[in-house]
Design a protein around this motif. Structure first.
Motif, PDB file in Angstrom:
ATOM      1  N   UNK A   1       0.949  -1.153   0.183  1.00 43.02           N
ATOM      2  CA  UNK A   1      -0.052  -0.040   0.016  1.00 43.02           C
ATOM      3  C   UNK A   1       0.830   1.309   0.040  1.00 43.02           C
ATOM      4  N   UNK A   2       0.136   2.282  -0.368  1.00 45.36           N
ATOM      5  CA  UNK A   2       0.839   3.736  -0.191  1.00 45.36           C
ATOM      6  C   UNK A   2       1.153   4.099   1.184  1.00 45.36           C
ATOM      7  N   UNK A   3       1.781   5.370   1.228  1.00 44.36           N
ATOM      8  CA  UNK A   3       2.386   5.801   2.462  1.00 44.36           C
ATOM      9  C   UNK A   3       1.248   6.230   3.527  1.00 44.36           C
ATOM     10  N   UNK A   4       1.285   5.992   5.009  1.00 48.00           N
ATOM     11  CA  UNK A   4       0.500   6.672   5.796  1.00 48.00           C
ATOM     12  C   UNK A   4       1.023   7.709   6.823  1.00 48.00           C
ATOM     13  N   UNK A   5       0.390   8.285   7.326  1.00 47.66           N
ATOM     14  CA  UNK A   5       1.223   9.244   8.439  1.00 47.66           C
ATOM     15  C   UNK A   5       1.903   8.301   9.544  1.00 47.66           C
ATOM     16  N   UNK A   6       1.275   7.180   9.628  1.00 46.67           N
ATOM     17  CA  UNK A   6       1.999   6.355  10.606  1.00 46.67           C
ATOM     18  C   UNK A   6       3.459   5.901  10.135  1.00 46.67           C
ATOM     19  N   UNK A   7       3.313   5.402   8.904  1.00 50.32           N
ATOM     20  CA  UNK A   7       4.579   5.032   7.987  1.00 50.32           C
ATOM     21  C   UNK A   7       5.628   6.237   8.261  1.00 50.32           C
TER      22      UNK A   7
ATOM     23  N   UNK B   1      -5.589   2.498   9.337  1.00 53.56           N
ATOM     24  CA  UNK B   1      -4.834   3.707   8.928  1.00 53.56           C
ATOM     25  C   UNK B   1      -5.141   3.983   7.672  1.00 53.56           C
ATOM     26  N   UNK B   2      -5.402   5.185   7.209  1.00 56.00           N
ATOM     27  CA  UNK B   2      -5.729   5.595   5.786  1.00 56.00           C
ATOM     28  C   UNK B   2      -4.367   6.008   5.141  1.00 56.00           C
ATOM     29  N   UNK B   3      -4.414   5.923   3.802  1.00 57.95           N
ATOM     30  CA  UNK B   3      -3.338   6.900   3.213  1.00 57.95           C
ATOM     31  C   UNK B   3      -3.215   8.273   3.637  1.00 57.95           C
ATOM     32  N   UNK B   4      -2.123   8.926   3.329  1.00 59.17           N
ATOM     33  CA  UNK B   4      -2.128  10.146   3.563  1.00 59.17           C
ATOM     34  C   UNK B   4      -1.817  10.613   2.167  1.00 59.17           C
ATOM     35  N   UNK B   5      -1.670  11.979   1.954  1.00 60.65           N
ATOM     36  CA  UNK B   5      -1.277  12.599   0.463  1.00 60.65           C
ATOM     37  C   UNK B   5      -0.302  12.141  -0.303  1.00 60.65           C
ATOM     38  N   UNK B   6       0.817  12.024   0.271  1.00 59.55           N
ATOM     39  CA  UNK B   6       1.854  11.127  -0.292  1.00 59.55           C
ATOM     40  C   UNK B   6       1.424   9.713  -1.004  1.00 59.55           C
ATOM     41  N   UNK B   7       0.784   9.054   0.076  1.00 58.81           N
ATOM     42  CA  UNK B   7       0.523   7.574  -0.260  1.00 58.81           C
ATOM     43  C   UNK B   7      -0.642   7.596  -1.420  1.00 58.81           C
ATOM     44  N   UNK B   8      -1.617   8.575  -1.565  1.00 57.18           N
ATOM     45  CA  UNK B   8      -2.342   8.722  -2.724  1.00 57.18           C
ATOM     46  C   UNK B   8      -2.013   8.877  -3.750  1.00 57.18           C
ATOM     47  N   UNK B   9      -0.796  10.002  -3.925  1.00 54.01           N
ATOM     48  CA  UNK B   9       0.103  10.222  -4.945  1.00 54.01           C
ATOM     49  C   UNK B   9       0.945   9.067  -5.486  1.00 54.01           C
ATOM     50  N   UNK B  10       1.476   8.248  -4.581  1.00 56.04           N
ATOM     51  CA  UNK B  10       2.126   7.156  -4.773  1.00 56.04           C
ATOM     52  C   UNK B  10       1.237   6.125  -5.708  1.00 56.04           C
TER      53      UNK B  10
END
Length: 202
Positions: free
Chosen positions: A9-15, A26-35
């Motif tokens: 999965x893409x990046x999360x704030x916890x990552x 935990x949901x994706x953060x903005x970086x994770x969505x772009x990834x």
């Protein structure tokens, strides 16, 4: 020949802050969505027949972004979840080093021997991941995408290659990385491992 493409999965704030997620949702953060969007564009060239994903939000969101781009159906399976880390879930690495130092040393040096109260053992994660992959291999799908989690993917890859879990920390799986396994008549072949080139493409 069947081909399984595996991605994390893409990046999360916890990552981002090094907080242990395990099966916390935990949901994706903005970086994770772009990834995930960049990953989707890369995978649009792969002619994927079906997407299997963990039911945890960060995995499903990644799968949905890919599905919306390549117009492929999603099957949700909770057996593709991350390892359950017991009372480590929600803690940072500094918390764990402070409060569970001996267990942390085991995780870093002999991860297959870690046995936390309420947590899955690494072999248990590997067994459930191998079981679902074996089930998927018996479907009619030829090109299959799996969206899952770092620890689960590493355990699976070692299991597919029949490599001892003692080597767990010798593999790295980054967010939205691509690993490809081809199943030939002679057995599985790793064609690609932890490829993140798509994240550097404009």
């Amino acid at each position: 020949m069947k081909k399984i493409i595996i991605t994390r999965h893409g990046q999360t704030n916890w990552n981002l802050i090094g907080r242990i997620q395990g099966q916390k949702d935990i949901e994706l953060n903005e970086v994770g969505i772009e990834q995930a969007k960049k990953l989707a564009l890369k995978l649009s060239k792969e002619k994927i027949d079906i997407i299997y994903t963990s039911d945890l939000k960060r995995s499903y969101q990644t799968a949905k972004i890919i599905s919306d781009t390549i117009k492929t159906n999603i099957i949700i399976d909770k057996n593709l979840r991350e390892i359950h880390f017991g009372n480590w879930q929600g803690l940072t690495l500094s918390d764990i080093k402070k409060d569970f130092n001996q267990e942390y040393i085991i995780w870093r040096t002999e991860p297959h021997k870690l046995n936390l109260p309420g947590a899955e053992r690494l072999i248990e994660v590997q067994e459930r991941m191998k079981k679902i992959i074996n089930n998927i291999l018996h479907t009619d799908y030829q090109n299959i995408l799996i969206v899952s989690h770092g620890t689960a993917i590493k355990a699976l890859i070692l299991g597919i290659l029949d490599i001892d879990l003692v080597k767990f920390n010798n593999i790295k799986i980054d967010n939205t990385s691509i690993s490809i396994i081809e199943y030939h008549s002679t057995g599985p072949v790793i064609k690609l491992l932890n490829d993140t080139c798509h994240l550097k493409e404009d």
